[in-house]
Design an enzyme around this catalytic site. Structure first.
Site, PDB file in Angstrom:
ATOM      1  N   LYS A 316      46.844  26.635  65.079  1.00 24.04           N
ATOM      2  CA  LYS A 316      46.839  25.855  63.843  1.00 24.04           C
ATOM      3  C   LYS A 316      47.358  24.433  64.060  1.00 24.04           C
ATOM      4  CE  LYS A 316      46.510  29.423  60.362  1.00 24.04           C
ATOM      5  NZ  LYS A 316      47.115  30.104  59.203  1.00 24.04           N
ATOM      6  N   ARG A 351      47.707  37.707  63.976  1.00 29.30           N
ATOM      7  CA  ARG A 351      46.287  37.352  63.851  1.00 29.30           C
ATOM      8  C   ARG A 351      45.998  36.200  64.813  1.00 29.30           C
ATOM      9  NH1 ARG A 351      43.110  33.797  60.799  1.00 29.30           N
ATOM     10  NH2 ARG A 351      41.102  34.660  60.105  1.00 29.30           N
TER      11      ARG A 351
END
Length: 372
Positions: A316, A351
């Site tokens: 991210k 995840r």
């Protein structure tokens, strides 16, 4: 939200009568001061980690008091405050320490790897790489071979600034992939915020709904409740289109905690038991770098909800905020570092885009912790 820090546990603090659980506890990393206060400790979510000190949130009518104390001191304070406070504290400690039941058939006694399958042309990292059903299925099979315990299949990008995908297009993307991968022996999650897609995915073989709006759409809770499927409830401030414009919190970890608490309560009221729920504080979804780092270092707070906890931190943008100029393709080291930070706070589901690398990092972390 009015946040006030206190040097110690305040006597006679007025807790909010409007809240069922106005006390929240975040387990803290080990401190050498514990033994001096009796050495009292507790397991975290039934796992190998033990904690004996806490960041404590006392929610009053007008202010939230935040302080820290060892477990033994917390229990002494609660007993002195009276039976109601003592029962609140003990109930929260019980939620923090109880072993979690399996989620989607996966035992949560070890960290689990959830492999990401983006059937999209525009996801922030691998958009377009697996945009056809055949490519997505092949990628899912590769993730399973690499050690993924579960697959999360998505047909709509929710990256910052993204626009909504038409529902029919999302259905066309995810349903054939779910049908092909569901027999492969690992549970399938579908990453969607639309009830119609949820129902179609569950009919195709998915066992879990992963929703960035925490089942906020009309009919979403009913779709999950009718199937008695698992659900991952994520926090997002705003929408994907607007969430990164100017996110604001007075205390990001605590405000996210209260939001997720409200969604867990709402799910239970609509027939979705807590054992079917997992929470995700939504790193990167309506948070600045400061907010993301607060939440990353505060993951242990979310165990007080009594659910499994997921970390969705793979590749991210916060990594490039720390090291400017780092593209998504070069963020694997930062992902693995953040993953072990989350694992060290008992996070059960991770995840990730890179299953083999995450599995190895978690195995090394697990070996370093060992049985306690």
């Amino acid at each position: 939200m009015n946040i006030r820090k206190s040097p110690g546990l305040p006597r006679g603090f007025p807790l909010s009568p409007a809240m069922a659980a106005p006390i929240a506890l975040r387990p803290l990393a080990p401190s050498p001061d514990w033994d001096a206060d009796g050495g009292d400790s507790m397991p975290l979510a039934g796992g190998p980690l033990r904690y004996a000190a806490f960041e404590i949130f006392l929610h009053g009518p007008d202010v939230v008091c935040v302080t820290r104390a060892p477990l033994a001191a917390l229990r002494r304070w609660a007993a002195a405050e009276g039976q109601d406070v003592r029962e609140l504290v003990e109930a929260t400690l019980a939620a923090l320490s109880a072993p979690r039941p399996p989620f989607a058939g996966l035992a949560l006694d070890v960290p689990r790897v959830v492999g990401i399958v983006n059937v999209t042309p525009d996801s922030f990292h691998d958009g377009g790489a697996h945009a056809t059903a055949a490519a997505a299925v092949a990628h899912g099979e590769a993730l399973i071979a690499a050690g993924a315990d579960m697959l999360d299949i998505g047909g709509e990008s929710t990256r910052p600034g993204s626009a909504a995908t038409p529902e029919a297009e999302e259905l066309d993307r995810v349903v054939p992939v779910i049908e092909a991968l569901a027999p492969r022996g690992v549970p399938i999650s579908v990453d969607t915020r639309r009830p119609a897609v949820m129902r179609a995915a569950l009919a195709a073989g998915a066992r879990v709904i992963n929703d960035v709006t925490a089942l906020g759409a009309e009919g979403a809770m009913e779709a999950v409740a009718e199937a008695q499927a698992g659900a991952i409830l994520m926090h997002m401030q705003g929408t994907p289109e607007t969430m990164q414009r100017e996110p604001h919190y007075d205390h990001a970890p605590y405000e996210v905690f209260r939001f997720l608490e409200s969604r867990v309560t709402a799910c239970e009221a609509r027939g979705i038991p807590r054992r079917l729920l997992c929470v995700d504080p939504g790193i990167g979804f309506g948070k600045s770098l400061f907010h993301n780092m607060e939440i990353l270092s505060g993951f242990s707070l979310y165990h007080a909800l009594g659910c499994a906890v997921m970390a969705g931190i793979s590749r991210k943008g916060f990594i490039s905020s720390i090291l400017p100029g780092t593209p998504a393709a070069a963020r694997l080291p930062g992902t693995l570092a953040a993953t072990t930070v989350a694992a060290a706070q008992g996070v059960q589901l991770h995840r990730v885009h890179d299953a083999a690398e995450a599995r190895q990092a978690l195995a090394v972390w697990r070996a370093s912790v060992g049985p306690r």
